[in-house]
Write a protein that holds these residues in place. Structure first.
Motif, PDB file in Angstrom:
ATOM      1  N   MET A 172      67.433  30.774  23.247  1.00 44.56           N
ATOM      2  CA  MET A 172      68.768  31.131  22.763  1.00 44.56           C
ATOM      3  C   MET A 172      69.674  29.897  22.781  1.00 44.56           C
ATOM      4  O   MET A 172      69.538  29.035  23.632  1.00 44.56           O
ATOM      5  CB  MET A 172      69.360  32.232  23.640  1.00 44.56           C
ATOM      6  CG  MET A 172      70.405  33.056  22.908  1.00 44.56           C
ATOM      7  SD  MET A 172      70.861  34.554  23.824  1.00 44.56           S
ATOM      8  CE  MET A 172      71.470  33.880  25.368  1.00 44.56           C
ATOM      9  N   ILE A 173      70.558  29.850  21.818  1.00 45.13           N
ATOM     10  CA  ILE A 173      71.512  28.754  21.736  1.00 45.13           C
ATOM     11  C   ILE A 173      72.910  29.338  21.881  1.00 45.13           C
ATOM     12  O   ILE A 173      73.237  30.328  21.240  1.00 45.13           O
ATOM     13  CB  ILE A 173      71.400  28.028  20.379  1.00 45.13           C
ATOM     14  CG1 ILE A 173      69.953  27.564  20.135  1.00 45.13           C
ATOM     15  CG2 ILE A 173      72.372  26.870  20.298  1.00 45.13           C
ATOM     16  CD1 ILE A 173      69.692  27.070  18.731  1.00 45.13           C
ATOM     17  N   LYS A 174      73.704  28.721  22.752  1.00 38.17           N
ATOM     18  CA  LYS A 174      75.080  29.200  22.940  1.00 38.17           C
ATOM     19  C   LYS A 174      76.066  28.104  22.590  1.00 38.17           C
ATOM     20  O   LYS A 174      75.842  26.937  22.911  1.00 38.17           O
ATOM     21  CB  LYS A 174      75.295  29.607  24.402  1.00 38.17           C
ATOM     22  CG  LYS A 174      74.760  30.981  24.710  1.00 38.17           C
ATOM     23  CD  LYS A 174      75.261  31.459  26.064  1.00 38.17           C
ATOM     24  CE  LYS A 174      74.766  32.869  26.345  1.00 38.17           C
ATOM     25  NZ  LYS A 174      74.979  33.262  27.731  1.00 38.17           N
ATOM     26  N   ARG A 175      77.150  28.464  21.995  1.00 39.63           N
ATOM     27  CA  ARG A 175      78.207  27.495  21.743  1.00 39.63           C
ATOM     28  C   ARG A 175      79.032  27.310  23.014  1.00 39.63           C
ATOM     29  O   ARG A 175      79.381  28.260  23.699  1.00 39.63           O
ATOM     30  CB  ARG A 175      79.080  27.938  20.576  1.00 39.63           C
ATOM     31  CG  ARG A 175      78.283  27.945  19.246  1.00 39.63           C
ATOM     32  CD  ARG A 175      79.185  28.041  18.041  1.00 39.63           C
ATOM     33  NE  ARG A 175      80.062  26.904  17.895  1.00 39.63           N
ATOM     34  CZ  ARG A 175      79.740  25.773  17.257  1.00 39.63           C
ATOM     35  NH1 ARG A 175      78.559  25.635  16.708  1.00 39.63           N
ATOM     36  NH2 ARG A 175      80.599  24.778  17.181  1.00 39.63           N
ATOM     37  N   ILE A 212      76.759  22.651  21.504  1.00 43.04           N
ATOM     38  CA  ILE A 212      75.860  23.786  21.689  1.00 43.04           C
ATOM     39  C   ILE A 212      74.979  23.538  22.910  1.00 43.04           C
ATOM     40  O   ILE A 212      74.647  22.392  23.244  1.00 43.04           O
ATOM     41  CB  ILE A 212      74.969  24.063  20.455  1.00 43.04           C
ATOM     42  CG1 ILE A 212      74.262  22.798  19.963  1.00 43.04           C
ATOM     43  CG2 ILE A 212      75.795  24.691  19.335  1.00 43.04           C
ATOM     44  CD1 ILE A 212      73.279  23.048  18.823  1.00 43.04           C
ATOM     45  N   MET A 267      67.221  22.920  17.478  1.00 39.66           N
ATOM     46  CA  MET A 267      67.769  24.172  16.923  1.00 39.66           C
ATOM     47  C   MET A 267      66.640  25.056  16.409  1.00 39.66           C
ATOM     48  O   MET A 267      66.642  26.264  16.623  1.00 39.66           O
ATOM     49  CB  MET A 267      68.682  23.853  15.726  1.00 39.66           C
ATOM     50  CG  MET A 267      70.140  23.769  16.044  1.00 39.66           C
ATOM     51  SD  MET A 267      71.019  23.730  14.438  1.00 39.66           S
ATOM     52  CE  MET A 267      72.512  22.917  14.952  1.00 39.66           C
ATOM     53  N   GLY A 324      65.944  28.405  18.438  1.00 37.61           N
ATOM     54  CA  GLY A 324      66.345  29.579  17.664  1.00 37.61           C
ATOM     55  C   GLY A 324      65.186  30.475  17.279  1.00 37.61           C
ATOM     56  O   GLY A 324      65.394  31.579  16.793  1.00 37.61           O
ATOM     57  N   GLY A 325      63.965  29.988  17.459  1.00 43.04           N
ATOM     58  CA  GLY A 325      62.796  30.816  17.170  1.00 43.04           C
ATOM     59  C   GLY A 325      62.098  30.502  15.854  1.00 43.04           C
ATOM     60  O   GLY A 325      61.081  31.107  15.538  1.00 43.04           O
TER      61      GLY A 325
END
Lengths: 337, 337
Positions: free
Chosen positions: A1-4, A10, A123, A127-128
Motif C-alpha cells: 500500500m502507498i500512503k500520501r 508518498i 509505485m 501498488g500491486g
C-alpha cells in the motif's frame, strides 16, 4: 500500500526492496576516486561497437544483466522495465531493451531519470501492478557532447562552470520483500525554472529544483538533515552544490556536513580536468549502483536520501532563447530488517 | 488495488475514472472528419507564439486546462502530471508544465505516450500514490518534420507510405471514483523490432508491436474482439492497419469490423493529401480526448480498447543503419456505474 504523507511525499508502507544492482563505467571514471567500485569497466569508449550510441546501449545491457544476476531473478520475472537516457528519443534505452522480452516504459527526466525510475518501479510494485521491476539509465560523454554541444573533433573550450558527462550506466532490480535496502518514501518534483539560460552552467539551473524538492520532503515527513546518514544529489557539481547549500540555509537547514554530490564524488577535480564535476543520467545512477548501495549493503549507511536532478533543456529550445527548466525527484532508502 | 491478470495484463480493481478531457487541434485537423469534435482550433500553426515549438507547448497547456475545467478540479489537486511528446528532450511537455506547480514525470513512448500516460496515472491512483493525476501529450506537424525529416522550406516529396504528423494535443484528468469512464485493464508492451528501416513507413514498423500487445491482452483476459464495442489504435495509418489485420488473423482474431485507427479517422485521405494517414503523439491523444471519450460519455460506446503504438526511432540511429524499435500499450476503458 502507498500512503500520501504531507502534500507531496508518498510512503511505501511495505517498502519495495532492491534485490540487485550493477554499474558499468568508462575509462575516465575508472581513474577517479570510485574506480574500484564499478564492477565492469570499458577502456574503449565504443565498447567494441561501431558507434558511441551503440556503445551506450551496450553499457545499459551490461548494467542490467549485473543487477539481474545479483537479484537472483530472470528476465522473464521482470514485469516492467523503466529506462531512460539523455539521447534524443531515448535510443540508448530502446535499443538496449530491444533484445529483452520485457514490457518497457520509457522515462525522461534528464539526469533525474534514475530517481524517477526508482519511484515509478516502487509505485508499480507497492501498488500491486508488478512483482518485480527493473530500472536502467545511462549517459556517455561522446554521445552527449555531440548531441548537446559540439562535435568532439571541434575541440571547443569548456567553461569553468561546465560539467563533464559521465560515461556509465546503473541498473537496479526491485521486488516485494521484507529485508534489504528498501524504498521507503519518495517525493516527485515540479518543474523549477529560475531563468538560467547558460547551458554550460546546469548546476546553477538545477540547484533550485533540488532545494524545492528536499524542503518539501523535510516538511512532509517532519524530519531534518540530521535524521539521515547521507543526502546524495545526482550531479549538481561544485557550482550547484554551493547554490544548494546556500538555498537550504534560507530555510534553516544546514546540509553541508551530511550532503555529498555524485558529480563531485566520481571525478577528482584536481587531477581530472572536469571543471565543475560530473553530470549525466549515468552519473547519479552509477554512483548509486556502486558506492552508495554497496555501503548500505555493508552496513556503513542505513538511512539515505538520493535526489537526482535533471536539466530538461534542449539545444533547440536554448537556441530559441529559452531558459532551462529543471526538476528533482527524491527517494528515501533505508535498511529494512 | 491492482491485480495481475495473466502474464502481462493488470486489472484496476477500482478503476480510476476520467473526470475531464480536452483536445486542441490545428487547421488541417479542423478540416477533417473530426473537425467538429475538437473543442479548440488554432488556425495559425504558431498559435500566436514566436516558434512552432512554443506553439506546441501552448497546445498542451490549452488541452490540459480544458481537461482540468471539465474535471472540476484545480491545478493544486493534481498530484502528478504525466506528460510527453515527440520533440527531443520532451520540450513541449517541460515548457508547457513549467507554468504549473504540479509534480511532473516525463514519459516517452513516441506516439504511444497517451496510452503510457493513462497507464502510469491509473497505476499511481489505484495504487494509492495519487488521488488525482493528469496526462497530456502533443505533436505538431512543423516541429516534427524539421526534427525528424527535412526543413519544411526544402519541400521534400513524401512517399505513399508516409504519414502526416497531426498538429494537436489531448489531455485527461483522472481520479478515484465510482461512476464514469473507467480504466479497467492495461497491458504494457515490450519492444518489437521486425527490422523495418524505412522511416517513411512507420505503420509497418509499429503494426507488429500492436499485434503483440493486443494478442497478449486477449489471452490474459480470455476475451476476443467481439467483446468490445470498438478497438482503436493510435496511428497505424492504412499500411499499418492492413498489416495488423493480417497478423491478427494468423492468431484467429478477425478485428476488421470492430477496429478503427485514429490516424485514419482524423483525416480524409481522399481529399487531404496525407498519404497513409495521420500520426504523432497528438493523433491518438486528440481523437481519444474528443470523439472517443465523448462517444463513451454519450452512451454510444461503453467498452473500448485503446492501443497507442510508438515508433521509437531517432534520426541518429536511422543514419547509423538501425531498424525501428516499436512499442504498443493497451488500455481498456469501460463505463462504470
Amino acid at each position: 500500500m502507498i500512503k500520501r504523507t504531507g502534500s507531496y511525499t508518498i510512503k511505501f508502507c511495505e517498502p519495495p526492496v532492491i534485490l540487485g544492482y550493477g554499474a558499468v563505467a568508462g575509462k575516465k571514471e575508472s581513474e577517479g576516486p570510485l574506480g574500484k567500485c564499478f564492477r565492469k569497466i570499458y577502456y574503449d569508449s565504443r565498447a567494441g561497437q561501431k558507434t558511441w550510441e551503440k556503445a551506450e546501449a551496450r553499457f545499459q545491457q551490461d548494467a542490467f544483466m549485473m543487477a539481474l544476476e545479483k537479484s537472483g531473478k530472470r528476465t522473464e520475472d521482470i514485469d516492467y522495465m523503466f529506462a531512460g537516457d539523455l539521447l534524443n528519443q531515448l535510443i540508448s534505452s530502446s535499443y538496449s531493451m530491444r533484445s529483452f522480452d520485457i514490457p518497457y516504459l520509457g522515462q525522461y527526466g534528464a539526469c533525474s531519470t534514475m530517481a524517477q525510475g526508482l519511484i515509478m518501479s516502487s509505485m508499480s510494485i507497492c501498488g500491486g501492478a508488478a512483482k518485480v521491476a527493473g530500472v536502467v539509465t545511462s549517459s556517455h560523454f561522446c554521445t552527449a557532447e555531440r548531441q548537446y554541444r559540439y562535435p568532439l573533433e571541434y575541440g571547443g573550450i569548456r567553461t569553468q562552470t561546465a560539467q563533464w558527462t559521465v560515461t556509465a550506466s546503473g541498473s537496479v532490480v526491485l521486488a516485494n520483500g521484507s529485508k534489504g535496502i528498501g524504498v521507503r518514501h519518495a517525493t516527485v518534483g515540479k518543474i523549477v525554472d529560475k531563468g538560467v539560460t547558460d547551458i554550460n552552467n546546469m548546476g546553477a539551473a538545477m540547484a533550485p529544483a533540488a532545494f524545492d524538492t528536499i524542503v518539501k520532503f523535510f516538511k512532509d515527513t517532519a524530519t531534518s538533515p540530521d535524521d539521515y546518514d547521507r543526502i546524495y544529489t545526482g550531479d549538481l557539481g561544485q557550482v550547484g552544490t554551493d547554490v544548494l547549500h546556500e538555498l537550504m540555509m534560507t530555510e534553516g537547514y544546514d546540509i553541508s556536513n551530511v550532503h555529498r554530490d555524485c558529480g563531485l564524488m566520481i571525478f577528482d577535480r584536481e587531477k581530472q580536468d572536469v571543471h565543475a564535476g560530473g553530470s549525466g543520467c549515468g552519473c547519479g545512477a552509477s554512483v548509486l549502483c556502486s558506492k552508495i548501495l554497496s555501503d548500505m549493503e555493508n552496513g556503513k549507511l542505513s538511512n539515505v536520501l538520493f535526489i537526482a536532478t535533471g536539466a530538461l533543456m534542449s539545444p533547440t529550445a536554448n537556441q530559441q532563447g529559452e531558459s532551462i527548466p529543471s526538476v528533482a525527484h527524491l527517494v528515501h532508502l533505508s535498511i529494512e530488517n
